[in-house]
Write a protein that holds these residues in place. Sequence first.
Motif, PDB file in Angstrom:
ATOM      1  N   SER A 190       0.866  -1.211   0.153  1.00  0.00           N
ATOM      2  CA  SER A 190       0.029   0.066  -0.050  1.00  0.00           C
ATOM      3  C   SER A 190       0.840   1.378   0.054  1.00  0.00           C
ATOM      4  O   SER A 190       2.051   0.992   0.471  1.00  0.00           O
ATOM      5  N   GLU A 192       1.001   3.550   2.257  1.00  0.00           N
ATOM      6  CA  GLU A 192       1.242   3.878   3.345  1.00  0.00           C
ATOM      7  C   GLU A 192       2.336   2.865   3.927  1.00  0.00           C
ATOM      8  O   GLU A 192       3.101   3.380   4.808  1.00  0.00           O
ATOM      9  N   TRP A 193       2.270   1.636   3.480  1.00  0.00           N
ATOM     10  CA  TRP A 193       3.295   0.734   3.940  1.00  0.00           C
ATOM     11  C   TRP A 193       3.711  -0.074   2.923  1.00  0.00           C
ATOM     12  O   TRP A 193       3.203  -0.799   2.427  1.00  0.00           O
ATOM     13  N   ARG A 292      -2.795  -5.675   5.486  1.00  0.00           N
ATOM     14  CA  ARG A 292      -3.576  -4.519   5.969  1.00  0.00           C
ATOM     15  C   ARG A 292      -4.910  -5.097   6.116  1.00  0.00           C
ATOM     16  O   ARG A 292      -5.750  -4.599   6.619  1.00  0.00           O
ATOM     17  N   ASP A 295      -4.105  -6.768   9.666  1.00  0.00           N
ATOM     18  CA  ASP A 295      -3.245  -5.821  10.514  1.00  0.00           C
ATOM     19  C   ASP A 295      -2.032  -6.892  11.215  1.00  0.00           C
ATOM     20  O   ASP A 295      -1.875  -6.262  12.302  1.00  0.00           O
TER      21      ASP A 295
END
Length: 357
Positions: A190, A192-193, A292, A295
């Motif tokens: 993603s 974000e990560w 994701r 988590d």
Amino acid sequence: METLNPNPNPPVVDGPDAMLLHHRGHLRHAFDVESTSDAKDAKTDAKTRVKTAVTAYYPLQFDALRGASIADGDEGFAASLSEVAKWDGGAKGGKSGSLFGKTEDDRFIVKQLTRVELNAFLGDFGPSYFKHIRESLPHEGGTGEGITTATTCLARIVGAYRVSVGEGVDEVSIDFVVIENIFNRRNVTSPEWRTYDLKGSLRARYNNDDDAGDMDDDCPRHSAHTGIEPGTDNRSARAVLLDENLQSKIATDPVLCSLESKFALDAILARDTAFLANEGVMDYSLLAGIDRGTDELVVGVIDYLRLYTWDKQLETYVKFTGVLGGGVAAEPTVISPVQYRRRFRKAMARYFVVVPS
């Protein structure tokens, strides 16, 4: 098909304990295949046939390992290997120039072995590896739902082979291992990560993302173990970042783990790295990503066939003492397996922290 077995009556051991056998016989399967070219034999006017031989290293031990760690066994393993795509523009193989492939179903990574890596695996490291993996399996053994709960972070090597094409002076051979893809069926990419390749060093361990394609051995554009296909337009989502990238990120967005998970991770890495240090291995990495969907932190130790050979020892001495000029280096790029383990464990403990109570 020709089958050559140096030991026609191998010892019979059932289950995972077959990994502990000292028998090192290799199976060699030779067969003819039609060439993909249009060339024909001048005398017979028949299509050219090329002799291909496949050698399976440690066949008994790997058969036991796959039976204990792969849910669908050798049938599923063979089905995965029937479709392997080369990674053009993907993993560069570092300084060794190794080739990489990935199965179409994303389950396994195929990595070419250098001569040094092959000799290490066929030497003392191979039997030690099987013993370590055997001890990492659940005590009850067996198959089914419980086979994935192994107490090791090593991305498991589940097969080692040589493929030879041609005969005599025209023969061309390649040695390779098949490794489990730790990110198979994981949603780890993603904006974000991204995924991280971590060695515990901050020396030249920053990937500038946009310039990733021009980075050196420590800065791959795509990791050979991510399972991420090259060719997408979102560069930031596919780049594999490094230690300094993660250190910058966790300053404001730390990777938090539960106390139980952190304790388990530290304990497993302590055991794995102790094994690698005892075998004289250094320069391995921890591949990390966050799923994701669940988590969860997903990690695996990769590139652990690099022994601390005499040339690396010389490199360490030269760089550390400044024999060739330039003064004493603060930290050599190549350090001993014991030093590497110490630095690696300290860094992993710093990168992943416990959720504040």
